[in-house]
Design a protein around this motif. Sequence first.
Motif, PDB file in Angstrom:
ATOM      1  N   LEU A  74      19.466  17.335 -18.244  1.00  0.00           N
ATOM      2  CA  LEU A  74      18.226  17.790 -17.617  1.00  0.00           C
ATOM      3  C   LEU A  74      17.642  16.681 -16.758  1.00  0.00           C
ATOM      4  N   VAL A  75      17.218  17.028 -15.536  1.00  0.00           N
ATOM      5  CA  VAL A  75      16.415  16.124 -14.717  1.00  0.00           C
ATOM      6  C   VAL A  75      15.161  16.881 -14.296  1.00  0.00           C
ATOM      7  N   THR A  76      14.073  16.142 -14.061  1.00  0.00           N
ATOM      8  CA  THR A  76      12.800  16.790 -13.728  1.00  0.00           C
ATOM      9  C   THR A  76      12.094  16.045 -12.598  1.00  0.00           C
ATOM     10  N   THR A  77      11.230  16.776 -11.898  1.00  0.00           N
ATOM     11  CA  THR A  77      10.242  16.175 -11.007  1.00  0.00           C
ATOM     12  C   THR A  77       8.927  16.914 -11.223  1.00  0.00           C
ATOM     13  N   ASP A  78       7.830  16.186 -11.117  1.00  0.00           N
ATOM     14  CA  ASP A  78       6.493  16.725 -11.397  1.00  0.00           C
ATOM     15  C   ASP A  78       5.704  16.838 -10.100  1.00  0.00           C
ATOM     16  N   ASN A  79       5.249  18.063  -9.802  1.00  0.00           N
ATOM     17  CA  ASN A  79       4.412  18.231  -8.610  1.00  0.00           C
ATOM     18  C   ASN A  79       2.921  18.137  -8.928  1.00  0.00           C
ATOM     19  N   VAL A  83      -0.416  21.670  -4.588  1.00  0.00           N
ATOM     20  CA  VAL A  83       0.367  22.360  -3.561  1.00  0.00           C
ATOM     21  C   VAL A  83       0.884  21.396  -2.493  1.00  0.00           C
ATOM     22  N   ALA A  84       0.209  20.293  -2.297  1.00  0.00           N
ATOM     23  CA  ALA A  84       0.633  19.324  -1.288  1.00  0.00           C
ATOM     24  C   ALA A  84       1.879  18.546  -1.720  1.00  0.00           C
ATOM     25  N   LYS A  85       2.217  18.619  -3.019  1.00  0.00           N
ATOM     26  CA  LYS A  85       3.341  17.835  -3.540  1.00  0.00           C
ATOM     27  C   LYS A  85       4.549  18.693  -3.905  1.00  0.00           C
ATOM     28  N   ALA A  89       8.414  17.257  -4.335  1.00  0.00           N
ATOM     29  CA  ALA A  89       8.962  17.242  -5.692  1.00  0.00           C
ATOM     30  C   ALA A  89      10.251  18.036  -5.773  1.00  0.00           C
ATOM     31  N   ALA A  90      10.298  19.180  -5.076  1.00  0.00           N
ATOM     32  CA  ALA A  90      11.516  19.992  -5.087  1.00  0.00           C
ATOM     33  C   ALA A  90      12.654  19.286  -4.364  1.00  0.00           C
ATOM     34  N   GLU A  91      12.349  18.643  -3.250  1.00  0.00           N
ATOM     35  CA  GLU A  91      13.376  17.876  -2.549  1.00  0.00           C
ATOM     36  C   GLU A  91      13.884  16.735  -3.419  1.00  0.00           C
ATOM     37  N   GLY A  92      12.977  16.124  -4.189  1.00  0.00           N
ATOM     38  CA  GLY A  92      13.375  15.053  -5.095  1.00  0.00           C
ATOM     39  C   GLY A  92      14.331  15.529  -6.164  1.00  0.00           C
TER      40      GLY A  92
END
Length: 392
Positions: A74-79, A83-85, A89-92
């Motif tokens: 599992l890898v994660t990114t937090d937005n 909405v500006a992030k 975050a998805a690209e990350g």
Amino acid sequence: MSTEATGEKPAESASLIAVDDSAAKPSGDPIVIGQTAGLTGFMSVFDLPIQEGMKMAIDDLNASGGILGRPVELVTTDNGTDVAKIQTAAEGLVEKGADVAIVSCDYDIGGPAARTANAKGVIAFGCAGADEFGAKGLGPLTYNINHGTRADGASMAEYIKAKGYTKPFVITDLALQFTQTMGDAFVTRAEELGLELAGQEDYQNGDASAAAQIASIRQSQADVVIVASYPPGGATLLRQMRTAGIELPLIIGSAFDGVYWLDAIKDPGDMSILVPASLYGDDFSAARNEFFDRFEQETGEAPASGMYPAFGYSMVQAFALAAEEAGSIETEAVQAALDEFTDVGLLIGTTTYTPECHIPTPRPYHVISYDGDAPKVVDYLSSVTVPGEQPC
């Protein structure tokens, strides 16, 4: 509210990943399951339980030989529920090598993340209730594990009709597409069923006062109140209604699944929710009862809600089944396998997709009552007619 059943106890329709202790240990480069979501901010109430369900599914896969013999991580990114992030975050997540993206269960937050992942050629799963969260609204690489908020709104109408209520009052939270769709679907299906609306009021999650809504209910001839909202603001609304002496039965939106918001209300009275899973040990599915027991054992506490961890587990499960069927994790191969899902028994229930439809048919509902010492299942609703275009 009477607790006579409106339908028979549904048949088993859920399954866990079959753990095979004799399976060879997975090896090679890991297959990466990614989650980009609001792991902080108000969406964390929903997205963190999803993550816990994902972790449990990944553990089961790795204990059963992984996916295609490869380990799963599992890898994660937090937005930050900002909405500006969301896009960054998805690209990350894609930059971290995610082979599939699991996004927030809300169209406003999860939709942009799914679009970003799809643009990079990555399949996205989510569990938003909005009609747009699927192939037609976001594109052929986005799949919804949720049967949709229109089904939730329609189920509320069908349930109160079956229980003999005739004059519902509807409060619709305008803060999210999710709750707007739920309220609209309730009204449409209620009118189709011949119910006479006693009144309608809008609400904005976070409003300090519910005086206008309370006054409208008092002036109406309502015999039941429908609340299409979500915590935390929705819990404030419910508390103010009860404190003001509104004792009518309440049917509340599916975002209230669980008990984490109950302290804000104190005495819920006659209040019920319709959801596809029960975390109280009385789900009609033995697999889900086992899952929720495991959740508590592994995390040290009961899940805050039932749907969201089950959604998280099921999204990983669906990707794994499709990859195994395809013999590949390449996007086009997994997409083709998903588009042939027919009554596949995921943990959340039977799931079907077609190339044109990525929102599953409504699954049976548990009616959970909050009236008394502890929430419990008091009824079932096995079939729902959804206003407008039907899901798969």
